[in-house]
Design an enzyme around this catalytic site. Structure first.
Site, PDB file in Angstrom:
ATOM      1  N   CYS A  84       0.860  -1.183   0.000  1.00 30.53           N
ATOM      2  CA  CYS A  84       0.000   0.000   0.000  1.00 30.53           C
ATOM      3  C   CYS A  84       0.899   1.236   0.000  1.00 30.53           C
ATOM      4  O   CYS A  84       1.679   1.433   0.935  1.00 30.53           O
ATOM      5  CB  CYS A  84      -0.867  -0.031   1.262  1.00 30.53           C
ATOM      6  SG  CYS A  84      -1.922   1.411   1.481  1.00 30.53           S
ATOM      7  N   CYS A  99      -0.910   3.790  -6.630  1.00 28.63           N
ATOM      8  CA  CYS A  99      -1.779   3.175  -5.613  1.00 28.63           C
ATOM      9  C   CYS A  99      -2.030   1.755  -6.095  1.00 28.63           C
ATOM     10  O   CYS A  99      -2.346   1.551  -7.283  1.00 28.63           O
ATOM     11  CB  CYS A  99      -3.092   3.942  -5.501  1.00 28.63           C
ATOM     12  SG  CYS A  99      -4.386   3.070  -4.584  1.00 28.63           S
TER      13      CYS A  99
HETATM   14  N1  DGL Z   1      -3.968   0.661  -2.067  1.00 29.60           N
HETATM   15  C1  DGL Z   1      -3.582   1.844  -1.411  1.00 29.60           C
HETATM   16  C2  DGL Z   1      -2.340   2.499  -1.983  1.00 29.60           C
HETATM   17  O1  DGL Z   1      -1.548   1.811  -2.597  1.00 29.60           O
HETATM   18  C3  DGL Z   1      -4.521   2.786  -0.766  1.00 29.60           C
HETATM   19  C4  DGL Z   1      -5.905   3.015  -1.183  1.00 29.60           C
HETATM   20  C5  DGL Z   1      -6.674   3.698  -0.071  1.00 29.60           C
HETATM   21  O2  DGL Z   1      -6.933   3.025   0.913  1.00 29.60           O
HETATM   22  O3  DGL Z   1      -6.982   4.903  -0.189  1.00 29.60           O
HETATM   23  O4  DGL Z   1      -2.115   3.664  -1.802  1.00 29.60           O
END
Ligand code: DGL
Length: 257
Positions: free
Chosen positions: A73, A183
């Site tokens: 993430c 993301c």
């Molecule tokens: N998948 C996440 C990232 O790589 C975050 C998405 C979220 O929870 O806003 O930033």
């Protein structure tokens, strides 16, 4: 230790795009995935709250005996990677927006870095961008609401145009050399980005993400530390803070898709 699983953490389903790469590149490891779907999205939360939730996710995985952890993430990484590394004695590998390979593209068209609001604002990413040979070429495009829609199980190539119109309005008709998917959720909707870019930008708008680089780094670290596993076939265990009956089938279809 070698036989223990590698833990993956994300605010929700996005980290499955990184795990998918792990199953391809490191198929002899076992994996435990924890998605904090109940609290997703993280992108609109403040640094303190993201750090608190990321710590809780890391605790969960450590209590399940992982030998290493992937913070799959970008938002959690931007907020908490330093403290998480200080806190844990196991290796922690993180994702990073792939602006470096994007900046290596020849030309002077813009590079759009799409990520959550938190990632684009936080110091870790700002410092990374400042290290690029031409930081002015990289334009940050925060995408509020995008990960949230993906969490709802929406992936269609034409299902995001209303959001994209808002994010990309200032770049209509411009030459865009690359779009960085900063993301892990966005990696699942590459077709939607491609389709929109073809219709609204000039230039190739090549897509970049950091997933493969993250897994190659995981492989190197496991090797260096003598932790590489050799299970016959990867086993994946899924955990969520949200509604398992809803999220598990989605997670499995994303891994297989
Ligand atoms: N998948 C996440 C990232 O790589 C975050 C998405 C979220 O929870 O806003 O930033």
């Amino acid at each position: 230790m070698k036989d223990k699983p590698v833990g993956f953490f994300d605010s929700g389903l996005g980290g499955a795009s990184v795990l998918k790469e792990a199953l391809r590149l490191l198929p002899k490891e076992n994996y435990i995935y924890y998605g904090d779907n109940k609290n997703a999205p993280y992108g609109d939360k403040d640094e303190k709250e993201i750090t608190r939730l990321t710590f809780a996710g890391a605790d969960f995985l450590v209590s399940h005996g992982v030998k290493a952890m992937v913070l799959a993430c970008n938002t959690a990484t931007s907020a908490a990677i330093r403290e998480i590394r200080e806190m844990l004695s196991i290796p922690v590998i993180s994702v990073e927006p792939a602006i470096k390979p994007a900046c290596a593209l020849p030309g002077d068209g813009k590079i759009l870095m799409c990520a959550t609001l938190a990632t684009t604002r936080l110091e870790r990413y700002q410092k990374l961008r400042a290290r690029m040979p031409d930081p002015g070429r990289v334009v940050d495009v925060p995408c509020p609401g995008l990960a949230d829609r993906i969490e709802q199980g929406v992936f269609g190539a034409d299902a995001f145009d209303d959001l994209f119109r808002g994010y990309f309005k200032p770049f209509e008709g411009q030459r865009i050399d690359a779009i960085v998917l900063g993301c892990t959720h966005y990696v699942f909707i590459k077709d939607a980005f491609k389709r929109y870019a073809q219709e609204h930008f000039s230039g190739n708008a090549a897509l970049f993400d950091g997933n493969a680089a993250t897994i190659l780094q995981l492989g190197r670290v496991l090797e260096e530390k003598g932790l590489s596993g050799a299970s016959g076939e990867a086993d994946v265990a899924f955990h969520t803070s949200g509604d398992r009956a809803y999220f598990e089938p989605l997670f499995l279809s994303l891994l297989r898709g």
